[in-house]
Design a protein around this motif. Structure first.
Motif, PDB file in Angstrom:
ATOM      1  N   ALA A  58      34.854  34.928  46.844  1.00  0.00           N
ATOM      2  CA  ALA A  58      35.579  34.234  45.773  1.00  0.00           C
ATOM      3  C   ALA A  58      35.832  32.772  46.136  1.00  0.00           C
ATOM      4  CB  ALA A  58      36.903  34.944  45.489  1.00  0.00           C
ATOM      5  N   PHE A  82      32.449  31.025  45.707  1.00  0.00           N
ATOM      6  CA  PHE A  82      32.136  31.034  44.274  1.00  0.00           C
ATOM      7  C   PHE A  82      33.020  30.009  43.558  1.00  0.00           C
ATOM      8  CE2 PHE A  82      32.630  33.127  40.005  1.00  0.00           C
ATOM      9  CZ  PHE A  82      31.311  32.985  39.598  1.00  0.00           C
ATOM     10  N   GLY A 128      30.961  34.688  36.189  1.00  0.00           N
ATOM     11  CA  GLY A 128      32.407  34.949  36.155  1.00  0.00           C
ATOM     12  C   GLY A 128      32.735  36.076  35.188  1.00  0.00           C
ATOM     13  N   CYS A 188      32.070  39.267  36.940  1.00  0.00           N
ATOM     14  CA  CYS A 188      33.190  39.555  37.861  1.00  0.00           C
ATOM     15  C   CYS A 188      34.339  40.171  37.058  1.00  0.00           C
ATOM     16  CB  CYS A 188      33.700  38.282  38.540  1.00  0.00           C
ATOM     17  SG  CYS A 188      32.512  37.420  39.565  1.00  0.00           S
ATOM     18  N   LYS A 189      34.671  39.501  35.960  1.00  0.00           N
ATOM     19  CA  LYS A 189      35.825  39.925  35.166  1.00  0.00           C
ATOM     20  C   LYS A 189      35.622  41.314  34.547  1.00  0.00           C
ATOM     21  CE  LYS A 189      38.946  38.455  31.481  1.00  0.00           C
ATOM     22  NZ  LYS A 189      38.960  39.773  30.837  1.00  0.00           N
ATOM     23  N   HIS A 228      36.344  43.793  37.120  1.00  0.00           N
ATOM     24  CA  HIS A 228      37.792  43.840  37.390  1.00  0.00           C
ATOM     25  C   HIS A 228      38.521  44.609  36.285  1.00  0.00           C
ATOM     26  CE1 HIS A 228      37.450  39.905  39.926  1.00  0.00           C
ATOM     27  NE2 HIS A 228      36.958  40.968  40.533  1.00  0.00           N
TER      28      HIS A 228
HETATM   29  C1  ASC Z   1      36.373  33.687  40.353  1.00  0.00           C
HETATM   30  C2  ASC Z   1      36.951  34.692  41.155  1.00  0.00           C
HETATM   31  C3  ASC Z   1      36.819  35.850  40.508  1.00  0.00           C
HETATM   32  C4  ASC Z   1      36.118  35.633  39.231  1.00  0.00           C
HETATM   33  C5  ASC Z   1      36.937  36.117  38.079  1.00  0.00           C
HETATM   34  C6  ASC Z   1      36.269  35.796  36.775  1.00  0.00           C
HETATM   35  O1  ASC Z   1      36.273  32.508  40.648  1.00  0.00           O
HETATM   36  O2  ASC Z   1      37.526  34.562  42.315  1.00  0.00           O
HETATM   37  O3  ASC Z   1      37.221  37.019  40.913  1.00  0.00           O
HETATM   38  O4  ASC Z   1      35.882  34.228  39.177  1.00  0.00           O
HETATM   39  O5  ASC Z   1      38.191  35.526  38.099  1.00  0.00           O
HETATM   40  O6  ASC Z   1      37.087  36.211  35.734  1.00  0.00           O
END
Ligand code: ASC
Length: 156
Positions: free
Chosen positions: A42, A45, A138, A141-142, A145
């Motif tokens: 992270a 990134f 991103g 990633c989201k 999550h």
């Molecule tokens: C980032 C980070 C994440 C993703 C997420 C995207 O920079 O650390 O875990 O993007 O936030 O929604």
């Protein structure tokens, strides 16, 4: 029972040569490993994101250095969701990681695909393309999550 131990050790040694083998001594180690890998990933990134979002000036070489790290890192946490590692240290992995393993793998594959596109964009050095690919990555990633990470740390 005692006589089985050498055979068991040999068996474990052999199976642990396989990539899919659980490598961790205890689930706490797997949890800390994946949390650490996610954390470092992270960070790097985010440094690409800072450029994509205009918070810091774009520097193609810095973007490439960070992308090389993200590339090397992004598979690591996924090697550490061993069976039974929902417990052992505070963590936010939802039970669906293990209960819905196919969906979790699809989310990981989605991330891999977007990461490849981001890597290509960073290599190309075009900030517009990087912005687009960064947003999509991103989003991957989201998405994961939202489905697989709890809001709060469990007390396990
Ligand atoms: C980032 C980070 C994440 C993703 C997420 C995207 O920079 O650390 O875990 O993007 O936030 O929604």
């Amino acid at each position: 029972m005692k006589s089985l131990l050498p055979a068991l050790a040999l068996f474990t040694g052999l199976t642990c040569a396989l990539p899919a083998c659980a490598q961790f001594q205890k689930s706490e180690d797997a949890i800390k490993y994946r949390q650490g890998a996610f954390r470092v990933m992270a960070e790097h990134f985010g440094r690409i994101g800072a450029m994509a979002n205009g918070r810091v000036p774009f520097d193609a070489k810095v973007a490439q250095e960070n992308m090389a790290l993200v590339d090397a890192l992004h598979g690591l946490p996924f090697s550490a969701f061993d069976a039974g590692s929902d417990k052992g240290a505070p963590n936010r992995a939802r039970p669906e990681v293990w209960k819905d393993a196919a969906k979790f793998k699809a989310a990981r594959d989605k991330l891999d695909g977007e990461m490849s596109k981001l890597a290509a964009a960073v290599k190309g050095g075009d900030l517009g393309a990087i912005k687009t690919a960064f947003g999509a990555t991103g989003g991957a990633c989201k998405g994961c999550h939202d489905d697989f990470r709890a809001k709060d740390y469990s007390a396990n």
